[in-house]
Design a protein around this motif. Structure first.
Motif, PDB file in Angstrom:
ATOM      1  N   ASP A 144       2.586   1.737   0.629  1.00  0.00           N
ATOM      2  CA  ASP A 144       2.013   1.413   1.942  1.00  0.00           C
ATOM      3  C   ASP A 144       3.083   1.480   3.029  1.00  0.00           C
ATOM      4  OD1 ASP A 144       0.353  -1.143   0.128  1.00  0.00           O
ATOM      5  OD2 ASP A 144      -0.570   0.725   0.840  1.00  0.00           O
ATOM      6  N   ILE A 145       4.250   0.936   2.695  1.00  0.00           N
ATOM      7  CA  ILE A 145       5.339   0.937   3.682  1.00  0.00           C
ATOM      8  C   ILE A 145       5.720   2.375   4.045  1.00  0.00           C
ATOM      9  CG2 ILE A 145       7.767   0.326   4.069  1.00  0.00           C
ATOM     10  CD1 ILE A 145       7.275  -2.141   2.258  1.00  0.00           C
ATOM     11  N   ASN A 146       5.815   3.211   3.028  1.00  0.00           N
ATOM     12  CA  ASN A 146       6.167   4.618   3.271  1.00  0.00           C
ATOM     13  C   ASN A 146       5.097   5.329   4.083  1.00  0.00           C
ATOM     14  OD1 ASN A 146       8.573   4.331   1.870  1.00  0.00           O
ATOM     15  ND2 ASN A 146       7.704   5.041  -0.063  1.00  0.00           N
ATOM     16  N   ARG A 147       3.857   4.995   3.771  1.00  0.00           N
ATOM     17  CA  ARG A 147       2.737   5.651   4.457  1.00  0.00           C
ATOM     18  C   ARG A 147       2.693   5.238   5.925  1.00  0.00           C
ATOM     19  NH1 ARG A 147      -1.941   3.206   5.122  1.00  0.00           N
ATOM     20  NH2 ARG A 147      -1.478   1.776   3.406  1.00  0.00           N
ATOM     21  N   ILE A 148       2.872   3.951   6.147  1.00  0.00           N
ATOM     22  CA  ILE A 148       2.742   3.437   7.510  1.00  0.00           C
ATOM     23  C   ILE A 148       3.926   3.847   8.394  1.00  0.00           C
ATOM     24  CG2 ILE A 148       2.715   1.302   8.899  1.00  0.00           C
ATOM     25  CD1 ILE A 148       1.106   0.035   6.570  1.00  0.00           C
ATOM     26  N   LEU A 149       5.125   3.834   7.838  1.00  0.00           N
ATOM     27  CA  LEU A 149       6.300   4.108   8.671  1.00  0.00           C
ATOM     28  C   LEU A 149       6.805   5.533   8.589  1.00  0.00           C
ATOM     29  CD1 LEU A 149       8.477   0.866   8.255  1.00  0.00           C
ATOM     30  CD2 LEU A 149       6.835   1.435  10.047  1.00  0.00           C
ATOM     31  N   GLY A 150       6.368   6.262   7.597  1.00  0.00           N
ATOM     32  CA  GLY A 150       6.873   7.625   7.443  1.00  0.00           C
ATOM     33  C   GLY A 150       8.386   7.603   7.229  1.00  0.00           C
ATOM     34  N   ASP A 158       7.501  -6.035  -3.424  1.00  0.00           N
ATOM     35  CA  ASP A 158       8.701  -5.240  -3.640  1.00  0.00           C
ATOM     36  C   ASP A 158       8.630  -4.632  -5.036  1.00  0.00           C
ATOM     37  OD1 ASP A 158      12.296  -5.996  -3.447  1.00  0.00           O
ATOM     38  OD2 ASP A 158      11.169  -4.161  -3.043  1.00  0.00           O
ATOM     39  N   GLY A 159       9.510  -3.685  -5.313  1.00  0.00           N
ATOM     40  CA  GLY A 159       9.573  -3.111  -6.649  1.00  0.00           C
ATOM     41  C   GLY A 159       8.429  -2.142  -6.926  1.00  0.00           C
ATOM     42  N   ASP A 160       8.051  -2.072  -8.184  1.00  0.00           N
ATOM     43  CA  ASP A 160       7.077  -1.095  -8.671  1.00  0.00           C
ATOM     44  C   ASP A 160       5.725  -1.229  -7.971  1.00  0.00           C
ATOM     45  OD1 ASP A 160       5.770  -0.361 -12.020  1.00  0.00           O
ATOM     46  OD2 ASP A 160       5.456   0.590 -10.060  1.00  0.00           O
ATOM     47  N   PRO A 161       5.326  -0.221  -7.177  1.00  0.00           N
ATOM     48  CA  PRO A 161       4.069  -0.328  -6.443  1.00  0.00           C
ATOM     49  C   PRO A 161       2.839  -0.210  -7.335  1.00  0.00           C
ATOM     50  CG  PRO A 161       5.144   1.793  -5.972  1.00  0.00           C
ATOM     51  CD  PRO A 161       6.062   1.033  -6.846  1.00  0.00           C
ATOM     52  N   SER A 162       3.038   0.281  -8.566  1.00  0.00           N
ATOM     53  CA  SER A 162       1.857   0.430  -9.426  1.00  0.00           C
ATOM     54  C   SER A 162       1.467  -0.890 -10.074  1.00  0.00           C
ATOM     55  CB  SER A 162       2.120   1.483 -10.511  1.00  0.00           C
ATOM     56  OG  SER A 162       3.163   1.027 -11.350  1.00  0.00           O
ATOM     57  N   LYS A 163       2.338  -1.866  -9.975  1.00  0.00           N
ATOM     58  CA  LYS A 163       2.019  -3.180 -10.531  1.00  0.00           C
ATOM     59  C   LYS A 163       1.038  -3.891  -9.594  1.00  0.00           C
ATOM     60  CE  LYS A 163       4.192  -7.515 -11.814  1.00  0.00           C
ATOM     61  NZ  LYS A 163       5.320  -8.384 -11.801  1.00  0.00           N
ATOM     62  N   THR A 164       0.131  -4.656 -10.186  1.00  0.00           N
ATOM     63  CA  THR A 164      -0.813  -5.407  -9.342  1.00  0.00           C
ATOM     64  C   THR A 164      -0.359  -6.851  -9.221  1.00  0.00           C
ATOM     65  OG1 THR A 164      -2.599  -4.053 -10.204  1.00  0.00           O
ATOM     66  CG2 THR A 164      -3.227  -6.058  -9.023  1.00  0.00           C
ATOM     67  N   ILE A 165      -0.205  -7.294  -7.999  1.00  0.00           N
ATOM     68  CA  ILE A 165       0.156  -8.696  -7.768  1.00  0.00           C
ATOM     69  C   ILE A 165      -1.133  -9.443  -7.479  1.00  0.00           C
ATOM     70  CG2 ILE A 165       1.400 -10.304  -6.288  1.00  0.00           C
ATOM     71  CD1 ILE A 165       3.437  -8.686  -7.621  1.00  0.00           C
ATOM     72  N   LYS A 166      -1.394 -10.445  -8.301  1.00  0.00           N
ATOM     73  CA  LYS A 166      -2.627 -11.185  -8.095  1.00  0.00           C
ATOM     74  C   LYS A 166      -2.403 -12.301  -7.074  1.00  0.00           C
ATOM     75  CE  LYS A 166      -6.327 -13.565 -10.511  1.00  0.00           C
ATOM     76  NZ  LYS A 166      -6.335 -14.627  -9.476  1.00  0.00           N
ATOM     77  N   VAL A 167      -3.251 -12.310  -6.069  1.00  0.00           N
ATOM     78  CA  VAL A 167      -3.187 -13.371  -5.071  1.00  0.00           C
ATOM     79  C   VAL A 167      -4.208 -14.440  -5.461  1.00  0.00           C
ATOM     80  CG1 VAL A 167      -3.394 -13.932  -2.616  1.00  0.00           C
ATOM     81  CG2 VAL A 167      -2.643 -11.638  -3.312  1.00  0.00           C
ATOM     82  N   PRO A 168      -3.817 -15.702  -5.526  1.00  0.00           N
ATOM     83  CA  PRO A 168      -4.771 -16.751  -5.898  1.00  0.00           C
ATOM     84  C   PRO A 168      -6.023 -16.698  -5.021  1.00  0.00           C
ATOM     85  CG  PRO A 168      -2.562 -17.657  -5.759  1.00  0.00           C
ATOM     86  CD  PRO A 168      -2.468 -16.245  -5.277  1.00  0.00           C
ATOM     87  N   ASN A 169      -7.173 -16.998  -5.640  1.00  0.00           N
ATOM     88  CA  ASN A 169      -8.447 -16.956  -4.917  1.00  0.00           C
ATOM     89  C   ASN A 169      -8.441 -17.845  -3.691  1.00  0.00           C
ATOM     90  OD1 ASN A 169      -9.756 -15.191  -6.615  1.00  0.00           O
ATOM     91  ND2 ASN A 169     -10.358 -16.812  -8.036  1.00  0.00           N
ATOM     92  N   GLY A 170      -9.188 -17.416  -2.704  1.00  0.00           N
ATOM     93  CA  GLY A 170      -9.403 -18.281  -1.550  1.00  0.00           C
ATOM     94  C   GLY A 170      -8.419 -18.044  -0.418  1.00  0.00           C
ATOM     95  N   PHE A 171      -7.366 -17.257  -0.650  1.00  0.00           N
ATOM     96  CA  PHE A 171      -6.415 -16.968   0.416  1.00  0.00           C
ATOM     97  C   PHE A 171      -6.817 -15.688   1.113  1.00  0.00           C
ATOM     98  CE2 PHE A 171      -3.049 -20.046   0.286  1.00  0.00           C
ATOM     99  CZ  PHE A 171      -3.063 -20.557  -0.998  1.00  0.00           C
ATOM    100  N   ASP A 172      -6.718 -15.715   2.426  1.00  0.00           N
ATOM    101  CA  ASP A 172      -6.980 -14.534   3.218  1.00  0.00           C
ATOM    102  C   ASP A 172      -5.663 -13.775   3.386  1.00  0.00           C
ATOM    103  OD1 ASP A 172      -7.239 -13.956   6.676  1.00  0.00           O
ATOM    104  OD2 ASP A 172      -8.307 -12.834   5.117  1.00  0.00           O
TER     105      ASP A 172
END
Lengths: 352, 366
Positions: free
Chosen positions: B76-82, B54-68
């Motif tokens: 992305d939401i705007n692109r996918i749903l128009g 949520d919020g600022d899409p330019s921010k990078t959210i780091k996902v802990p290693n090892g998670f798929d």
């Protein structure tokens, strides 16, 4: 125990189905001894009752029952139904009733549960039947209404009935217990919750408390199985009575709580031996449940007695022809209301 | 708060093989970070994550290693749903329902990023997902209340008087878990009782009876996407909207009415998670305050809703519900008009992304 409740507002009613109440009374002594007790002896029980000293109590036996209601009527108080005589003659506001094969339980911390105190707390704090609180009883210490609970429903309604539970021998029917002979309930669930309005449940008479002034006449001896016996596996009288009570409470806007307190129910009887007797009761529930789910009482029924009379009428009309047991139950309900009015102390004020 | 590794490792060693690994997605909305996942690693690592940023899409959210995982931000939401993206909230955790929509799995578990592993009274770490799975895979009993709670739990059963014809139960659509430590109170209650903590572990799961509504909290929730997914829309909240913190509530009232209509079950109780951080009650009050008034009308609305017999799929029920929201709640505030439209948009978007699910009827899965 709530400070505003005086001990003399409470009667503890015990139906004695077994003669020797010594260990029962001694186990409950620390909890019961400050209250007045009404012990009603099953009129079918031949042996003399053995009751230890040191309690403030009144004991009623067959001759007493005969004297109060007449010999023909006294048969309605046979077996587990003997306790209803106690409800009839009590003059107190609150009644607490446990079976004579139950002892005080211990909670998860090993502390003895004061079942009387918990029942009184349940009865003297509001119930919340119109919307479910996911943290269970919002009036309990350390809990409250959760986000999303409408504020207009937070004052709740009066609680008329408190249904407790059982550790060790749970209140299973005979087929279930026979199938799992070793199963014992060891799960202590630290919660009290209000049973939602219009939701029905099997109300067990094993560990129960109620506000007699508000709902007294609705707890009644009426449905008697053809083969009713002296083990809970062989009765349905409390389940039937409980359905009536819930329907009446829902109509009058009163609450029913379930959960704590727990009592420890001793092993007794043989489920397999009781199987044959209880099949009758088990089959009955298939009719009884849909019936009570469909019962709607009229606007004119504003007192508990009126409600019971209306339920009796509907039982007679809709179930009476299906099985004579129901026709008898309907009549017993009507007779009970008359009996309550003549013998019981006045409760004709509206329930809500 | 740091959970000692040994308690969790012990719990993982004791639990059965990870169930439903390929049938369940974990949806997590976040605006900050996903550090909380470290604690959950032994329980959750085998599962696929859907992160909704949520919020600022330019921010990078780091996902802990090892998670798929797959991660979606606002772009992305705007692109996918128009244009249909208008139904997905912005600057509110309600955006998580986008994750439900894009998932291809049968089950969803959703959890907030300030929820950690709780301990039961014996000190054992609670595998919340495992309990949710148990809840979802065993039947519910909405038609008659069992006084010993979940009759399918170990060591429990149906009590005397429970009709045998009702003992098979119905499919469970939703499993609603609870929270130790910071309870899910509304702002007024938080303000009055800032120090209250939930320390009561209630060892029970129960089915919420048919005809009874409840406040559904989205912090610790699992559901069968195929049975009820399209009804799990979390509404219009956050930026540009007059209300917040009613997203999960709204979804909860909708799903309960629909579950009652379709004969599906909703359970509540175990599992517990440890809710670590209370949000600011003054901020919450501003978000909630309209909801506090509106819910006095919303609740009776939901209590009286009748869905026609020909509503045999979740989507049909939901569209009908949207219609009734517009008719009956529209007069309270224009917000409900917008919300009703968004509900329809949501279903269109859902069906667009999940074409085969449109043909499921009566809640039965294909």
């Amino acid at each position: 125990m709530s400070l505003s409740i005086k001990d003399d507002e409470i009667d503890i009613v015990i139906g004695a189905l077994r003669p020797d109440l010594t260990s029962f009374m001694n186990e409950w002594r620390t909890i019961f001894s400050r209250f007045h007790l009404i012990i009603v002896k099953d009129p079918d029980l031949k042996e003399e009752l053995k009751i230890p000293e040191g309690f403030n109590l009144d004991v009623y036996k067959k001759p007493d029952i005969d004297r109060v209601v007449g010999t023909s009527t006294s048969t309605i108080f046979s077996g587990y139904s003997c306790r209803y005589f106690g409800y009839l003659v009590s003059r107190k506001k609150y009644i607490i009733s446990v079976d004579d094969d139950c002892y005080p339980a211990k909670d998860n911390k090993g502390i003895l549960v004061d079942a009387v105190a918990q029942h009184i707390t349940n009865l003297t704090t509001p119930a919340t039947p119109f919307f479910f609180n996911t943290l269970y009883d919002p009036f309990t210490e350390g809990a409250d209404f959760v986000r999303g609970y409408p504020f207009s429903l937070r004052s709740g309604v009066q609680c008329a009935l408190s249904c407790g539970l059982w550790l060790n021998l749970a209140d299973y029917d005979a087929p279930t217990q026979a199938l799992k002979p070793e199963e014992r309930n060891s799960r202590y669930v630290d919660a009290v919750l209000t049973v939602p309005a219009r939701t029905l449940m099997p109300i067990s008479g094993i560990n129960i408390a109620f506000n007699r002034e508000v709902i007294g006449p609705a707890l009644l001896p009426s449905l008697r199985l053809g083969g009713e016996g002296k083990f809970r596996w062989e009765t349905m009288e409390d389940i039937w009575s409980g359905m009536c009570v819930k329907v009446v409470c829902d109509h009058l806007g009163l609450g029913v709580k379930t959960g704590m307190p727990y009592v420890w129910r001793n092993d007794r009887g043989d489920a397999i031996a009781s199987l044959r007797k209880e099949w009758e009761g088990v089959k009955l529930m298939e009719e009884v449940v849909p019936f009570f789910q469909s019962v709607r009482l009229s606007r004119e029924a504003t007192t508990t007695e009126d409600c019971v009379a209306e339920v009796a009428n509907v039982v007679k009309e809709q179930l009476g022809s299906k099985d004579p047991m129901f026709a008898r139950a309907a009549k017993a309900m009507v007779d009970w209301v008359k009996l309550w009015k003549s013998v019981g102390s006045s409760t004709s004020s509206p329930g809500a | 708060m740091n959970e000692p590794a040994t308690a969790i490792e012990a719990a993982v060693a004791a639990s059965p093989l990870h169930q439903l690994k390929d049938e369940l997605d974990i949806v997590i909305p976040t605006i900050r970070n996903l550090d909380f996942l470290e604690m959950w690693r032994p329980f959750l690592q085998p599962y696929h994550l859907i992160i909704v940023q949520d919020g600022d899409p330019s921010k990078t959210i780091k996902v802990p290693n090892g998670f798929d995982y797959e991660l979606y931000n606002r772009n992305d939401i705007n692109r996918i749903l128009g244009p249909k993206a208008s139904c997905i909230s912005f600057k509110d955790s309600a955006c998580r329902c986008f994750g439900y929509m894009v998932s291809k799995k049968k089950y969803i578990f959703t959890i907030d990023d300030n929820c950690f592993v709780a301990k039961d009274p014996s000190g054992k770490a609670i595998n919340a997902l495992e309990q949710h799975i148990k809840n979802l895979l065993s039947p519910s009993t909405p038609f008659f209340f069992n006084t010993l709670y979940d009759p399918f739990a170990e060591g429990a059963d149906f009590v005397r008087g429970y009709p045998f014809s009702l003992r098979e139960g119905v499919s469970t659509a939703v499993s609603h878990g609870l929270w130790l430590n910071i309870p899910d109170y509304d702002a007024p209650t938080q303000l009055v009782k800032p120090l209250e903590r939930n320390t009561r572990f209630v060892d029970a799961v129960l089915t919420i009876p048919k005809g009874t509504l409840f406040p559904m909290c989205g912090m610790n929730l699992a559901f069968d996407r195929q049975l009820i997914g399209p009804a799990m829309y979390f509404g219009l909240m956050g930026e540009g909207q007059p209300i917040g913190r009613y997203d999960d509530m709204w979804a909860g009232w909708c799903i309960k009415v629909i579950c009652d209509h379709l004969g599906l079950g909703v359970k509540t109780g175990l599992p517990y998670i440890y809710h670590s951080k209370a949000s600011n009650p003054f901020v919450n009050l501003r978000k909630e305050y309209k909801g506090i008034y509106w819910q006095e009308d919303i609740i009776p609305f939901f209590q009286q809703v009748v869905l026609p017999k020909d509503c045999t799929t979740v989507q049909k029920c939901y569209i009908e519900l949207a219609k009734q929201v517009k008719e009956k709640l529209g007069k309270i505030d224009p917000y409900f008009d917008k919300l009703a439209d968004a509900m329809v948009t949501w279903i269109q978007a859902w069906d667009g992304l999940n074409p085969t699910s449109a043909s499921f009827s009566n809640g039965k899965t294909g």
